[in-house]
Design an enzyme around this catalytic site. Sequence first.
Site, PDB file in Angstrom:
ATOM      1  N   LYS A   1     -13.095   0.272 -13.586  1.00 12.13           N
ATOM      2  CA  LYS A   1     -13.440  -1.055 -13.364  1.00 12.13           C
ATOM      3  C   LYS A   1     -13.999  -1.892 -14.352  1.00 12.13           C
ATOM      4  CE  LYS A   1     -12.798  -0.329  -8.887  1.00 12.13           C
ATOM      5  NZ  LYS A   1     -11.536  -0.899  -8.202  1.00 12.13           N
TER       6      LYS A   1
ATOM      7  N   ASP B   1       0.961  -1.104  -0.066  1.00  8.36           N
ATOM      8  CA  ASP B   1       0.072   0.031  -0.146  1.00  8.36           C
ATOM      9  C   ASP B   1       0.844   1.263   0.091  1.00  8.36           C
ATOM     10  OD1 ASP B   1      -1.922   2.156   0.978  1.00  8.36           O
ATOM     11  OD2 ASP B   1      -3.202   0.441   1.287  1.00  8.36           O
TER      12      ASP B   1
ATOM     13  N   SER C   1     -16.945  -3.344  -9.121  1.00  5.82           N
ATOM     14  CA  SER C   1     -18.065  -2.410  -8.327  1.00  5.82           C
ATOM     15  C   SER C   1     -19.542  -2.721  -9.153  1.00  5.82           C
ATOM     16  CB  SER C   1     -17.635  -1.161  -8.284  1.00  5.82           C
ATOM     17  OG  SER C   1     -18.798  -0.232  -8.088  1.00  5.82           O
ATOM     18  N   ALA C   2     -20.404  -2.618  -8.435  1.00 14.51           N
ATOM     19  CA  ALA C   2     -21.633  -2.572  -9.041  1.00 14.51           C
ATOM     20  C   ALA C   2     -21.832  -1.560  -9.905  1.00 14.51           C
ATOM     21  CB  ALA C   2     -22.868  -2.571  -8.095  1.00 14.51           C
TER      22      ALA C   2
ATOM     23  N   ASN D   1     -20.306   9.678   0.133  1.00 14.81           N
ATOM     24  CA  ASN D   1     -21.213   8.520   0.540  1.00 14.81           C
ATOM     25  C   ASN D   1     -22.047   8.795   1.707  1.00 14.81           C
ATOM     26  OD1 ASN D   1     -18.367   7.157  -0.643  1.00 14.81           O
ATOM     27  ND2 ASN D   1     -20.347   6.930  -1.779  1.00 14.81           N
ATOM     28  N   LEU D   2     -23.151   7.996   1.715  1.00 15.46           N
ATOM     29  CA  LEU D   2     -24.159   8.345   2.644  1.00 15.46           C
ATOM     30  C   LEU D   2     -23.875   7.879   4.120  1.00 15.46           C
ATOM     31  CD1 LEU D   2     -27.272   9.074   3.073  1.00 15.46           C
ATOM     32  CD2 LEU D   2     -27.839   6.603   2.635  1.00 15.46           C
TER      33      LEU D   2
ATOM     34  N   ASP E   1     -26.617   9.923 -10.299  1.00 13.23           N
ATOM     35  CA  ASP E   1     -27.296   8.708  -9.500  1.00 13.23           C
ATOM     36  C   ASP E   1     -28.267   7.902 -10.381  1.00 13.23           C
ATOM     37  OD1 ASP E   1     -25.727   9.099  -7.078  1.00 13.23           O
ATOM     38  OD2 ASP E   1     -27.489  10.350  -5.975  1.00 13.23           O
TER      39      ASP E   1
ATOM     40  N   TYR F   1     -14.054   6.731 -12.908  1.00  8.49           N
ATOM     41  CA  TYR F   1     -13.891   5.648 -12.044  1.00  8.49           C
ATOM     42  C   TYR F   1     -14.522   4.279 -12.349  1.00  8.49           C
ATOM     43  CZ  TYR F   1     -14.665   2.617  -8.022  1.00  8.49           C
ATOM     44  OH  TYR F   1     -14.800   1.709  -7.176  1.00  8.49           O
TER      45      TYR F   1
HETATM   46  P1  NAD Z   1      -9.364   2.918   0.236  1.00  9.55           P
HETATM   47  O1  NAD Z   1      -9.405   3.961  -0.618  1.00  9.55           O
HETATM   48  O2  NAD Z   1      -9.859   3.022   1.607  1.00  9.55           O
HETATM   49  O3  NAD Z   1      -8.445   1.850   0.026  1.00  9.55           O
HETATM   50  C1  NAD Z   1      -7.637   1.763  -1.092  1.00  9.55           C
HETATM   51  C2  NAD Z   1      -6.098   1.537  -0.672  1.00  9.55           C
HETATM   52  O4  NAD Z   1      -5.519   1.543  -2.042  1.00  9.55           O
HETATM   53  C3  NAD Z   1      -5.713   2.854   0.378  1.00  9.55           C
HETATM   54  O5  NAD Z   1      -5.092   2.181   1.395  1.00  9.55           O
HETATM   55  C4  NAD Z   1      -4.641   3.304  -0.800  1.00  9.55           C
HETATM   56  O6  NAD Z   1      -3.669   4.047  -0.224  1.00  9.55           O
HETATM   57  C5  NAD Z   1      -4.271   2.252  -1.501  1.00  9.55           C
HETATM   58  N1  NAD Z   1      -3.600   2.628  -2.824  1.00  9.55           N
HETATM   59  C6  NAD Z   1      -4.407   3.309  -3.832  1.00  9.55           C
HETATM   60  N2  NAD Z   1      -3.486   3.594  -5.112  1.00  9.55           N
HETATM   61  C7  NAD Z   1      -2.408   2.631  -4.861  1.00  9.55           C
HETATM   62  C8  NAD Z   1      -1.439   2.483  -5.417  1.00  9.55           C
HETATM   63  N3  NAD Z   1      -1.202   2.975  -6.709  1.00  9.55           N
HETATM   64  N4  NAD Z   1      -0.449   1.715  -4.793  1.00  9.55           N
HETATM   65  C9  NAD Z   1      -0.432   1.205  -3.546  1.00  9.55           C
HETATM   66  N5  NAD Z   1      -1.549   1.286  -2.915  1.00  9.55           N
HETATM   67  C10 NAD Z   1      -2.511   2.106  -3.534  1.00  9.55           C
HETATM   68  O7  NAD Z   1     -10.759   2.239  -0.590  1.00  9.55           O
HETATM   69  P2  NAD Z   1     -11.847   0.794  -0.095  1.00  9.55           P
HETATM   70  O8  NAD Z   1     -13.130   1.446   0.110  1.00  9.55           O
HETATM   71  O9  NAD Z   1     -11.158   0.106   0.552  1.00  9.55           O
HETATM   72  O10 NAD Z   1     -11.789   0.395  -1.588  1.00  9.55           O
HETATM   73  C11 NAD Z   1     -10.881  -0.821  -1.962  1.00  9.55           C
HETATM   74  C12 NAD Z   1     -11.182  -1.101  -3.506  1.00  9.55           C
HETATM   75  O11 NAD Z   1     -12.596  -1.530  -3.489  1.00  9.55           O
HETATM   76  C13 NAD Z   1     -10.927   0.119  -4.533  1.00  9.55           C
HETATM   77  O12 NAD Z   1     -10.622  -0.611  -5.632  1.00  9.55           O
HETATM   78  C14 NAD Z   1     -12.248   0.557  -4.699  1.00  9.55           C
HETATM   79  O13 NAD Z   1     -12.467   1.010  -6.013  1.00  9.55           O
HETATM   80  C15 NAD Z   1     -13.254  -0.889  -4.564  1.00  9.55           C
HETATM   81  N6  NAD Z   1     -14.631  -0.570  -4.408  1.00  9.55           N
HETATM   82  C16 NAD Z   1     -14.863   0.099  -3.218  1.00  9.55           C
HETATM   83  C17 NAD Z   1     -16.011   0.468  -2.988  1.00  9.55           C
HETATM   84  C18 NAD Z   1     -16.562   1.393  -1.583  1.00  9.55           C
HETATM   85  O14 NAD Z   1     -17.651   1.968  -1.576  1.00  9.55           O
HETATM   86  N7  NAD Z   1     -15.863   1.543  -0.628  1.00  9.55           N
HETATM   87  C19 NAD Z   1     -17.182  -0.025  -3.712  1.00  9.55           C
HETATM   88  C20 NAD Z   1     -17.017  -0.559  -5.019  1.00  9.55           C
HETATM   89  C21 NAD Z   1     -15.540  -1.018  -5.028  1.00  9.55           C
HETATM   90  C1  UD1 Z   2     -21.296   5.569  -4.935  1.00  7.19           C
HETATM   91  C2  UD1 Z   2     -20.711   5.893  -6.040  1.00  7.19           C
HETATM   92  C3  UD1 Z   2     -20.509   4.670  -6.945  1.00  7.19           C
HETATM   93  C4  UD1 Z   2     -19.982   3.715  -5.916  1.00  7.19           C
HETATM   94  C5  UD1 Z   2     -20.715   3.520  -4.876  1.00  7.19           C
HETATM   95  C6  UD1 Z   2     -19.852   2.521  -3.710  1.00  7.19           C
HETATM   96  C7  UD1 Z   2     -21.440   8.309  -6.755  1.00  7.19           C
HETATM   97  C8  UD1 Z   2     -22.243   9.135  -7.922  1.00  7.19           C
HETATM   98  N1  UD1 Z   2     -21.506   6.830  -7.228  1.00  7.19           N
HETATM   99  O1  UD1 Z   2     -22.676   5.358  -5.326  1.00  7.19           O
HETATM  100  O2  UD1 Z   2     -19.797   4.717  -8.126  1.00  7.19           O
HETATM  101  O3  UD1 Z   2     -19.701   2.384  -6.806  1.00  7.19           O
HETATM  102  O4  UD1 Z   2     -20.688   4.835  -4.292  1.00  7.19           O
HETATM  103  O5  UD1 Z   2     -19.015   3.084  -3.315  1.00  7.19           O
HETATM  104  O6  UD1 Z   2     -20.788   8.923  -6.109  1.00  7.19           O
HETATM  105  N2  UD1 Z   2     -27.292  10.287  -0.514  1.00  7.19           N
HETATM  106  C9  UD1 Z   2     -27.816  11.143  -0.122  1.00  7.19           C
HETATM  107  N3  UD1 Z   2     -27.010  11.977   0.468  1.00  7.19           N
HETATM  108  C10 UD1 Z   2     -25.777  11.927   0.684  1.00  7.19           C
HETATM  109  C11 UD1 Z   2     -24.833  10.959   0.208  1.00  7.19           C
HETATM  110  C12 UD1 Z   2     -25.787   9.907  -0.646  1.00  7.19           C
HETATM  111  O7  UD1 Z   2     -29.030  11.196  -0.342  1.00  7.19           O
HETATM  112  O8  UD1 Z   2     -25.002  12.962   1.290  1.00  7.19           O
HETATM  113  C13 UD1 Z   2     -27.765   8.890  -1.217  1.00  7.19           C
HETATM  114  C14 UD1 Z   2     -27.392   8.915  -2.852  1.00  7.19           C
HETATM  115  O9  UD1 Z   2     -28.277   9.755  -3.672  1.00  7.19           O
HETATM  116  C15 UD1 Z   2     -27.876   7.492  -2.913  1.00  7.19           C
HETATM  117  C16 UD1 Z   2     -27.567   6.710  -1.622  1.00  7.19           C
HETATM  118  O10 UD1 Z   2     -27.653   7.887  -0.668  1.00  7.19           O
HETATM  119  O11 UD1 Z   2     -29.259   7.169  -3.255  1.00  7.19           O
HETATM  120  C17 UD1 Z   2     -26.221   6.091  -1.484  1.00  7.19           C
HETATM  121  O12 UD1 Z   2     -25.384   6.911  -1.841  1.00  7.19           O
HETATM  122  P1  UD1 Z   2     -23.896   6.749  -1.891  1.00  7.19           P
HETATM  123  O13 UD1 Z   2     -23.340   6.156  -0.583  1.00  7.19           O
HETATM  124  O14 UD1 Z   2     -22.910   7.856  -2.475  1.00  7.19           O
HETATM  125  O15 UD1 Z   2     -23.427   5.569  -2.868  1.00  7.19           O
HETATM  126  P2  UD1 Z   2     -23.953   5.331  -4.388  1.00  7.19           P
HETATM  127  O16 UD1 Z   2     -24.617   6.347  -4.798  1.00  7.19           O
HETATM  128  O17 UD1 Z   2     -24.507   4.026  -4.578  1.00  7.19           O
END
Ligand code: NAD
Ligand code: UD1
Length: 336
Positions: free
Chosen positions: A152, A31, A124-125, A198-199, A292, A148
């Site tokens: 994926k 990392d 990711s979805a 995020n929410l 959204d 982004y």
């Molecule tokens: P996060 O940012 O908390 O973790 C990602 C980690 O990767 C961090 O610790 C960052 O320092 C490290 N990193 C980034 N670029 C790097 C690089 N080039 N070399 C080495 N380390 C690097 O994110 P997360 O929420 O834990 O997400 C993890 C993975 O899951 C990501 O690929 C993200 O896109 C995917 N994902 C996350 C969500 C979500 O809602 N959290 C949803 C769908 C997919």
């Molecule tokens: C977001 C990302 C998506 C990613 C996913 C999981 C965007 C546009 N999309 O989606 O690509 O895969 O997170 O990490 O950022 N909401 C509110 N108020 C807020 C925040 C969110 O009403 O302050 C609502 C949103 O409109 C949505 C729901 O809460 O309906 C969830 O939002 P969020 O947590 O951002 O996730 P995603 O929209 O699913």
Amino acid sequence: MNILVTGGAGYIGTHTCVALLEAGYSVIVADNLSNSNIQALDKIKEIAQKELIFYQVDVTDEKSVDKIFTNHEIDGVIHFAGLKAVGESVEKPLAYYHNNIVSTMILVRACQNYKVKRFVFSSSATVYGDNNVPFKENMSLLPTTNPYGETKAMSERILTDTVKATPGFSVALLRYFNPVGAHESGLIGEAPNGIPNNLMPYVTQVAKGKLEKLKVFGNDYRTIDGTGVRDYIHVLDLAEGHVAALNNLIEGTHIYNLGTGRGTSVLELVKAFEEANGIEVPYEIVERRTGDIASCYADASKAKRELGWTAKRDIIAMCRDAWRFEKNYKEFVETV
Ligand code: NAD
Ligand code: UD1
């Protein structure tokens, strides 16, 4: 078995490292700490009561990655490292394409060079786009409207094509729905920089009084109460999904939705949070957020059938654990 976990200091990575160590795997984390904190690694060890190996490297740097594969007999890779902020990806597309695509290519090439047969990828979805719910793994993917999401979808294609050209190689593409919550210890969890997008992290910060009120993005969607519906999944269930995927990997590309299969609206989540924690979350309805979609939830039956994995924790547990982390750990970090 030695598992290389890229991004292992991040939100989902830390929880998965704990699950891997508890399942008996040895863990090597790579990392660059661009979105995480070195203390997270001590927390993993404290929870699992086991050691792990850490490299502070950028996984887009081929030489550094090569060194890890030379130093250790790697049996599998879980590739979490990536940039993940949707809005930022629109402003800085090249940074996103570079980090997220180049890292995947370098890691897969290392797997080929060092004959590593197992690769698990964080998808990711979002790759489904605005499809009909519930989303199924065999659906045609729709455009994602942001760089982004495209990284994926592209990484999925790169991995799928590489599998076709590499006998014996096995890849799991895990499509996460909305990961929330934290480890029950309150030691690790989600700590976004700045104002959360995020929410759930927004809700926890409103509950804490750091933010005044939640802005609910639209109440005129065709959903149960007009607000957006998502499939929230406890991060510990998600972590266990990775262990199940690793344990069951066979040659070929295998796509799995990691979700609960249940949709929850924004207002339902607010209500669940208030019920779980006995704290009021003030909110106001505002305009829809650009990009959204109305509803996003999984058909989670394939992971159950093929991996024997299902999400076990409900929305109340997600809200309780997210709040515990916000109260405990983040207070500590913010005051040091
Ligand atoms: P996060 O940012 O908390 O973790 C990602 C980690 O990767 C961090 O610790 C960052 O320092 C490290 N990193 C980034 N670029 C790097 C690089 N080039 N070399 C080495 N380390 C690097 O994110 P997360 O929420 O834990 O997400 C993890 C993975 O899951 C990501 O690929 C993200 O896109 C995917 N994902 C996350 C969500 C979500 O809602 N959290 C949803 C769908 C997919
Ligand atoms: C977001 C990302 C998506 C990613 C996913 C999981 C965007 C546009 N999309 O989606 O690509 O895969 O997170 O990490 O950022 N909401 C509110 N108020 C807020 C925040 C969110 O009403 O302050 C609502 C949103 O409109 C949505 C729901 O809460 O309906 C969830 O939002 P969020 O947590 O951002 O996730 P995603 O929209 O699913």
